[in-house]
Design an enzyme around this catalytic site. Sequence first.
Site, PDB file in Angstrom:
ATOM      1  N   GLU A  58      36.028  42.712  43.587  1.00  0.00           N
ATOM      2  CA  GLU A  58      36.644  43.874  44.056  1.00  0.00           C
ATOM      3  C   GLU A  58      34.936  44.635  43.985  1.00  0.00           C
ATOM      4  O   GLU A  58      34.726  45.348  44.895  1.00  0.00           O
ATOM      5  CB  GLU A  58      37.581  44.546  43.906  1.00  0.00           C
ATOM      6  CG  GLU A  58      38.842  43.520  44.155  1.00  0.00           C
ATOM      7  CD  GLU A  58      38.911  42.142  43.302  1.00  0.00           C
ATOM      8  OE1 GLU A  58      38.424  42.571  42.334  1.00  0.00           O
ATOM      9  OE2 GLU A  58      39.302  41.831  44.210  1.00  0.00           O
TER      10      GLU A  58
ATOM     11  N   ASP B  66      36.853  35.007  41.762  1.00  0.00           N
ATOM     12  CA  ASP B  66      38.218  36.079  41.260  1.00  0.00           C
ATOM     13  C   ASP B  66      37.540  37.730  40.880  1.00  0.00           C
ATOM     14  O   ASP B  66      36.158  37.413  40.595  1.00  0.00           O
ATOM     15  CB  ASP B  66      39.289  35.771  40.426  1.00  0.00           C
ATOM     16  CG  ASP B  66      39.907  36.727  39.851  1.00  0.00           C
ATOM     17  OD1 ASP B  66      40.763  37.206  40.901  1.00  0.00           O
ATOM     18  OD2 ASP B  66      40.837  36.840  38.864  1.00  0.00           O
TER      19      ASP B  66
ATOM     20  N   ASP C 163      47.583  39.124  42.928  1.00  0.00           N
ATOM     21  CA  ASP C 163      48.425  38.367  41.899  1.00  0.00           C
ATOM     22  C   ASP C 163      49.397  39.065  42.291  1.00  0.00           C
ATOM     23  O   ASP C 163      50.526  40.587  42.294  1.00  0.00           O
ATOM     24  CB  ASP C 163      48.463  39.807  40.596  1.00  0.00           C
ATOM     25  CG  ASP C 163      47.143  38.809  40.068  1.00  0.00           C
ATOM     26  OD1 ASP C 163      46.640  37.793  40.300  1.00  0.00           O
ATOM     27  OD2 ASP C 163      46.496  39.576  39.212  1.00  0.00           O
TER      28      ASP C 163
HETATM   29  C1  GLC Z   1      43.382  37.534  37.783  1.00  0.00           C
HETATM   30  C2  GLC Z   1      44.080  36.892  39.173  1.00  0.00           C
HETATM   31  C3  GLC Z   1      44.605  35.584  38.821  1.00  0.00           C
HETATM   32  C4  GLC Z   1      43.778  34.561  37.400  1.00  0.00           C
HETATM   33  C5  GLC Z   1      43.731  36.251  36.553  1.00  0.00           C
HETATM   34  C6  GLC Z   1      43.263  35.399  35.026  1.00  0.00           C
HETATM   35  O1  GLC Z   1      44.421  38.420  37.778  1.00  0.00           O
HETATM   36  O2  GLC Z   1      44.147  37.145  40.202  1.00  0.00           O
HETATM   37  O3  GLC Z   1      44.769  34.681  39.329  1.00  0.00           O
HETATM   38  O4  GLC Z   1      45.080  33.320  36.852  1.00  0.00           O
HETATM   39  O5  GLC Z   1      43.086  37.475  36.863  1.00  0.00           O
HETATM   40  O6  GLC Z   1      41.729  34.893  35.721  1.00  0.00           O
END
Ligand code: GLC
Length: 789
Positions: free
Chosen positions: A410, A407, A484
Amino acid sequence: MMHDTSFAIHPGTKKEMAGTNFKDIGNLRQFIQNGMRFNFQCEQGFVSVQFYSEEIVRIIWKQNDWPDFKSSPAVIYQPNNMQVKTDENDDFIKLSTSLLKIQIQKSPFRISVMDEVGDILIEERDKGLGFNSKGELVCYKCIHPDDRIYGLGEKTGFLDKRGESYTMWNTDVYAPHNPETDPLYQTIPFFTTLRNGKAFGVFLDNTGKTFFNMRDKDGTYEIRTETGQFDYYIFAGPTLKKTLTQYTTLTGTMPLPPKWALGFHQSRYSYETEEEVRELAHKFLEKGIPLDAIYLDIHYMNGYRVFTFDEERFPNPRKLIKDLRQQGIRVVPIVDPGVKEDPEYSVYQEGIRGDLFCKYLEGNVYFGDVWPGNSAFPDFTDEKSRRWWADKHKFYSDLGIEGIWNDMNEPAVFNETKTMDVKVIHENEGNPKTHRELHNLYGLLMGKATFEGMKEQLAGNRTFLLTRAGYAGVQRYASVWTGDNRSFWEHLQLAIPMCMNLGMSGVAFCGPDVGGFAHDTNGELLARWTQFGTFTPYFRNHSAIDTARQEPWEFGEEIEQIVKSYIQLRYVWLPELYRWFKEAHDTGVPVMRPLVLEYPEDKNTFNLSDQFMIGENVIIAPIMTPETEHRVVYLPKGQWIDYWTEQRFDGEKHHLIQADLKTLPVFVKEDSAIAQGSVKQSTDENEVNYQVHLFKGNKGETQYTLYEDDGKSYGYEQDELYNNEISFVYSEDTLDITTLKTGLYKPVWDTWSLVVHGKYQPTRIYVDGKDFSSAIELRDGKTILAIPV
Ligand code: GLC
């Protein structure tokens, strides 16, 4: 800030019109052929053409120098040796293979591309290549009135991208995701044009910021690049499927995921303690709701330090992982790129000592604020850093972990620009470039390091990687979830065209957070979203901190039963989904398909954004509005059978279909077959009842490819697979089945059951010429027969 108020439309802030200050590349001055490279020096720049195969050609345009032939890591295919015919006269130079013809007009310099029969695919007329006053390289191509555009990765909006304008710049967007939210997390600068039933593709290999303005302006569309050269590939098609195969020949296809990655996954930001995770697993087992994976979001770590566990919350991760594994459940931890700046933290020390983090030209490490606070970021463009990161995953694999969730790659940084300072320098395998030039590669290369590391460590077992960010070629390493989203019906609606277009961009393995991530979901939305998720390639329920819990049992008995029945249905459909995963691995054609992929001549499918297909013969039409028990379903050519009621419907018509909360409309095409399995607690359980359902119509014949392998090793790459091309030929009372088996793998089941639908009860059945008639059984009015593997 000003952009959040009416100031954004202040008359003084008028944007410079794209297209103004455009300078044309001018006339051709010199043509130099250098082996298989064709080079053109023009008044205002340089262009090179190189054929990669009979059906793939690369064109590179650079303003101040000859183009660089080194491509980005998206490309894994080398140019073939082939015959290219050249022809030159006073006005034109023509280059041709058997399937593509390039015509270069000398004055002014214009490129046209034609297919084997001479139909124009790409054409430049008044304007072609050039640049603008911002130093951007610009390219105009003709757009025909009938052109439809598919692909372009993870974008909001409807299926057809014609008339839309997009920026490619991987971005962490928490809120909102609405039709004008752009860009999002992934960059896949590839699209296919469908024109009068024929298709061709374009891939712009540029890892910086690029712009695709697919609006028809004076008969052209416009593509711009902010940095680097204008390096693009054209794929000859001539079908949508062939274009996808050509694109994934260049950028790779998805490896087969482990079967457990196709089961149901449960996540939450966050399951915060070992005890909570155990209770969760117990609840799934107790309630008989299938489950293959539980995700650990950022709270599992010690102060959000990657490659650690918080010892208080998770005192014994090894035991937890082992116990869950025995219950058929895998644990997938989140791994973000940011490494906490902490001189007492070994990962940070190693990164600094080993010179593995991204730095400025001046030599100082770049720091950005993410979950752990001030953090450094590995330079994944450098082999040395990738190797280190890959090896670090032993921390997880030694604990019994087989899948990783990437995650914030980017990379996301909590600042105004949402990402790393664009002035940072990346090592880029000895060819240093700024972050501005390479931004969109960060997620892809983090994925490469993670996937390759885990693959090595699992010693022959398939690994699973989920990623938020990526670039063209991401399918080689990871499954993509769409970030998200929110628990809004609108987000359920937008997930369908978004996932279909990810599929049309080479990413076959994708899906949204089921139930919606942010905002509070409700029972009805969860039920409808789970129905949809049952048929998305990736199937995970995930929700954010401080939102209403959305595990299957959170909304009372009725919703729980519906959600459970659809999660179970996922396992029933797994053999069929798996067969299309194999197809996507082989050909790049996605599992979840827009109808236009199968019916490119039918204009009703061109922008159909609220239905999709699984493979070639199944249509899914989710309900996506509240308190709605009906919807219009478009069924294309053929006869279609309601999966639940077996009612038949005529194709090439819209139908009003009833669907109470328990029902997801699913249709199977007549004269086709699908594979089905049995309900399981997880994919760990062996299949005991592999079935092929034949939906007989009047065609007299059906083909079906039954595909199976061990679901966990890479043996399928060495022919350790079971592929059975089954052909059914049927007359009034006789069903003739022939099988053609290849591969070295023997399924765990000895027989598969044929189930014949359609009020057809043949009295004689032959399998490969042998009479099986005495083995026919009748159950619920259906003919059933066990056939040896
Ligand atoms: C980001 C991710 C989400 C995750 C959060 C905390 O917003 O997209 O899926 O739960 O970070 O790690």
